[in-house]
Motif scaffolding. Structure first.
Motif, PDB file in Angstrom:
ATOM      1  N   GLY A  41       0.762  -1.227   0.036  1.00  0.00           N
ATOM      2  CA  GLY A  41       0.004   0.136   0.086  1.00  0.00           C
ATOM      3  C   GLY A  41       0.850   1.332   0.079  1.00  0.00           C
ATOM      4  N   ARG A  42       0.536   1.944  -1.001  1.00  0.00           N
ATOM      5  CA  ARG A  42       1.116   3.559  -0.705  1.00  0.00           C
ATOM      6  C   ARG A  42       2.685   3.444  -1.092  1.00  0.00           C
ATOM      7  NH1 ARG A  42      -3.019   6.560   3.107  1.00  0.00           N
ATOM      8  NH2 ARG A  42      -4.757   5.991   2.059  1.00  0.00           N
ATOM      9  N   GLY A  43       3.376   2.603  -1.519  1.00  0.00           N
ATOM     10  CA  GLY A  43       4.598   2.763  -1.920  1.00  0.00           C
ATOM     11  C   GLY A  43       5.790   2.341  -0.639  1.00  0.00           C
ATOM     12  N   LYS A  44       4.916   2.131   0.432  1.00  0.00           N
ATOM     13  CA  LYS A  44       5.859   1.863   1.497  1.00  0.00           C
ATOM     14  C   LYS A  44       6.594   0.381   1.629  1.00  0.00           C
ATOM     15  CE  LYS A  44       2.901   4.318   5.162  1.00  0.00           C
ATOM     16  NZ  LYS A  44       2.065   4.041   6.224  1.00  0.00           N
ATOM     17  N   SER A  45       7.731   0.647   2.234  1.00  0.00           N
ATOM     18  CA  SER A  45       8.346  -0.851   2.468  1.00  0.00           C
ATOM     19  C   SER A  45       7.756  -1.467   3.301  1.00  0.00           C
ATOM     20  CB  SER A  45       9.946  -0.427   2.711  1.00  0.00           C
ATOM     21  OG  SER A  45      10.836  -1.659   3.089  1.00  0.00           O
ATOM     22  N   ARG A  46       7.312  -2.464   3.173  1.00  0.00           N
ATOM     23  CA  ARG A  46       6.328  -3.409   4.132  1.00  0.00           C
ATOM     24  C   ARG A  46       7.067  -4.434   5.032  1.00  0.00           C
ATOM     25  NH1 ARG A  46       0.273  -3.982   3.390  1.00  0.00           N
ATOM     26  NH2 ARG A  46       0.089  -2.996   5.357  1.00  0.00           N
ATOM     27  N   VAL A  47       8.407  -4.487   4.083  1.00  0.00           N
ATOM     28  CA  VAL A  47       9.389  -5.802   4.765  1.00  0.00           C
ATOM     29  C   VAL A  47      10.346  -5.105   5.563  1.00  0.00           C
ATOM     30  CG1 VAL A  47      11.123  -7.388   4.034  1.00  0.00           C
ATOM     31  CG2 VAL A  47       9.152  -6.897   2.480  1.00  0.00           C
ATOM     32  N   ARG A  73      10.014  -9.389   9.070  1.00  0.00           N
ATOM     33  CA  ARG A  73       8.547  -9.269   9.135  1.00  0.00           C
ATOM     34  C   ARG A  73       7.744  -8.683   7.617  1.00  0.00           C
ATOM     35  NH1 ARG A  73       6.935  -6.660  14.696  1.00  0.00           N
ATOM     36  NH2 ARG A  73       8.040  -7.999  16.048  1.00  0.00           N
ATOM     37  N   ALA A  74       7.113  -9.379   7.260  1.00  0.00           N
ATOM     38  CA  ALA A  74       6.218  -8.872   6.180  1.00  0.00           C
ATOM     39  C   ALA A  74       4.783  -8.927   6.242  1.00  0.00           C
ATOM     40  CB  ALA A  74       6.722  -9.583   5.203  1.00  0.00           C
ATOM     41  N   PRO A  75       3.611  -8.506   5.511  1.00  0.00           N
ATOM     42  CA  PRO A  75       2.658  -8.612   5.923  1.00  0.00           C
ATOM     43  C   PRO A  75       2.114 -10.171   5.645  1.00  0.00           C
ATOM     44  CG  PRO A  75       2.872  -7.113   4.213  1.00  0.00           C
ATOM     45  CD  PRO A  75       4.160  -7.644   4.458  1.00  0.00           C
ATOM     46  N   LYS A  76       1.720 -10.782   6.986  1.00  0.00           N
ATOM     47  CA  LYS A  76       1.235 -11.882   7.219  1.00  0.00           C
ATOM     48  C   LYS A  76       2.309 -13.136   7.001  1.00  0.00           C
ATOM     49  CE  LYS A  76      -3.261 -11.351   5.323  1.00  0.00           C
ATOM     50  NZ  LYS A  76      -4.475 -11.776   4.369  1.00  0.00           N
ATOM     51  N   LYS A  77       3.581 -12.688   7.365  1.00  0.00           N
ATOM     52  CA  LYS A  77       4.764 -13.367   7.312  1.00  0.00           C
ATOM     53  C   LYS A  77       5.767 -13.051   8.344  1.00  0.00           C
ATOM     54  CE  LYS A  77       6.813 -17.342   5.841  1.00  0.00           C
ATOM     55  NZ  LYS A  77       5.959 -18.520   6.462  1.00  0.00           N
ATOM     56  N   SER A  78       6.311 -13.832   8.977  1.00  0.00           N
ATOM     57  CA  SER A  78       7.410 -13.422  10.064  1.00  0.00           C
ATOM     58  C   SER A  78       8.283 -14.449   9.845  1.00  0.00           C
ATOM     59  CB  SER A  78       6.785 -13.273  11.228  1.00  0.00           C
ATOM     60  OG  SER A  78       8.156 -12.863  12.137  1.00  0.00           O
ATOM     61  N   LEU A  79       9.818 -14.257   9.766  1.00  0.00           N
ATOM     62  CA  LEU A  79      10.815 -15.156   9.791  1.00  0.00           C
ATOM     63  C   LEU A  79      11.774 -14.710  10.785  1.00  0.00           C
ATOM     64  CD1 LEU A  79      11.567 -14.864   5.847  1.00  0.00           C
ATOM     65  CD2 LEU A  79      10.156 -16.786   7.002  1.00  0.00           C
ATOM     66  N   ARG A  80      12.408 -15.800  11.426  1.00  0.00           N
ATOM     67  CA  ARG A  80      13.163 -15.532  12.733  1.00  0.00           C
ATOM     68  C   ARG A  80      14.442 -16.435  12.840  1.00  0.00           C
ATOM     69  NH1 ARG A  80      13.324 -17.065  18.109  1.00  0.00           N
ATOM     70  NH2 ARG A  80      13.818 -15.315  19.442  1.00  0.00           N
ATOM     71  N   ALA A  81      15.522 -16.071  13.100  1.00  0.00           N
ATOM     72  CA  ALA A  81      16.884 -16.990  13.473  1.00  0.00           C
ATOM     73  C   ALA A  81      17.492 -16.162  14.771  1.00  0.00           C
ATOM     74  CB  ALA A  81      17.588 -16.939  12.144  1.00  0.00           C
ATOM     75  N   VAL A  82      18.273 -17.153  15.262  1.00  0.00           N
ATOM     76  CA  VAL A  82      18.945 -16.907  16.490  1.00  0.00           C
ATOM     77  C   VAL A  82      20.223 -17.776  16.367  1.00  0.00           C
ATOM     78  CG1 VAL A  82      19.247 -16.944  19.036  1.00  0.00           C
ATOM     79  CG2 VAL A  82      16.866 -16.655  17.824  1.00  0.00           C
TER      80      VAL A  82
END
Length: 120
Positions: A41-47, A73-82
């Motif tokens: 939406g509206r050119g925002k960087s959502r990632v 994080r992106a819309p409806k998706k989250s990736l995580r690493a430690v």
């Protein structure tokens, strides 16, 4: 992709900051896959990426005591690493590799989904 960096129990130097931005910023090419799957939406960087680095404790001298954590994080998706290592830069590299694997796996899922839709 917007990258936010937080340091815990250690000082965030410009060298470490540029190293993190170089390594995690390289994942920008994969973020296109996440963006394509979800409308923007509206050119925002959502990632966005959050990176936290730090020392586990100040009194231990043995074993892995540097910690790096990354969450994308992106819309409806989250990736995580430690990752925990004796060397901070090595921990950052391991986190990058783990996130990269997760993004590739997600890309395969998106491509399979598209293929299934177009075949119908």
């Amino acid at each position: 992709m917007k990258i936010s960096i937080k340091a815990t129990n250690l000082k965030l130097t410009p060298d470490i900051t540029t190293f993190i931005k170089k390594k995690i910023g390289a994942l920008e090419r994969f973020s296109r896959v996440i963006k394509e799957d979800r409308p923007q939406g509206r050119g925002k960087s959502r990632v966005e990426a959050w990176v936290e680095i730090g020392k586990e404790t100040r009194h231990h001298r043995k074993g892995p005591y540097f910690r790096a954590e990354c969450q994308i994080r992106a819309p409806k998706k989250s990736l995580r690493a430690v990752a925990e290592e004796e060397d901070l830069r090595m921990a950052i590299r391991q986190v990058k590799e783990a996130i990269e694997k997760q993004i590739k796996k997600y890309k395969e899922q998106v491509m399979a989904k598209r293929k299934k839709i177009t075949a119908s």
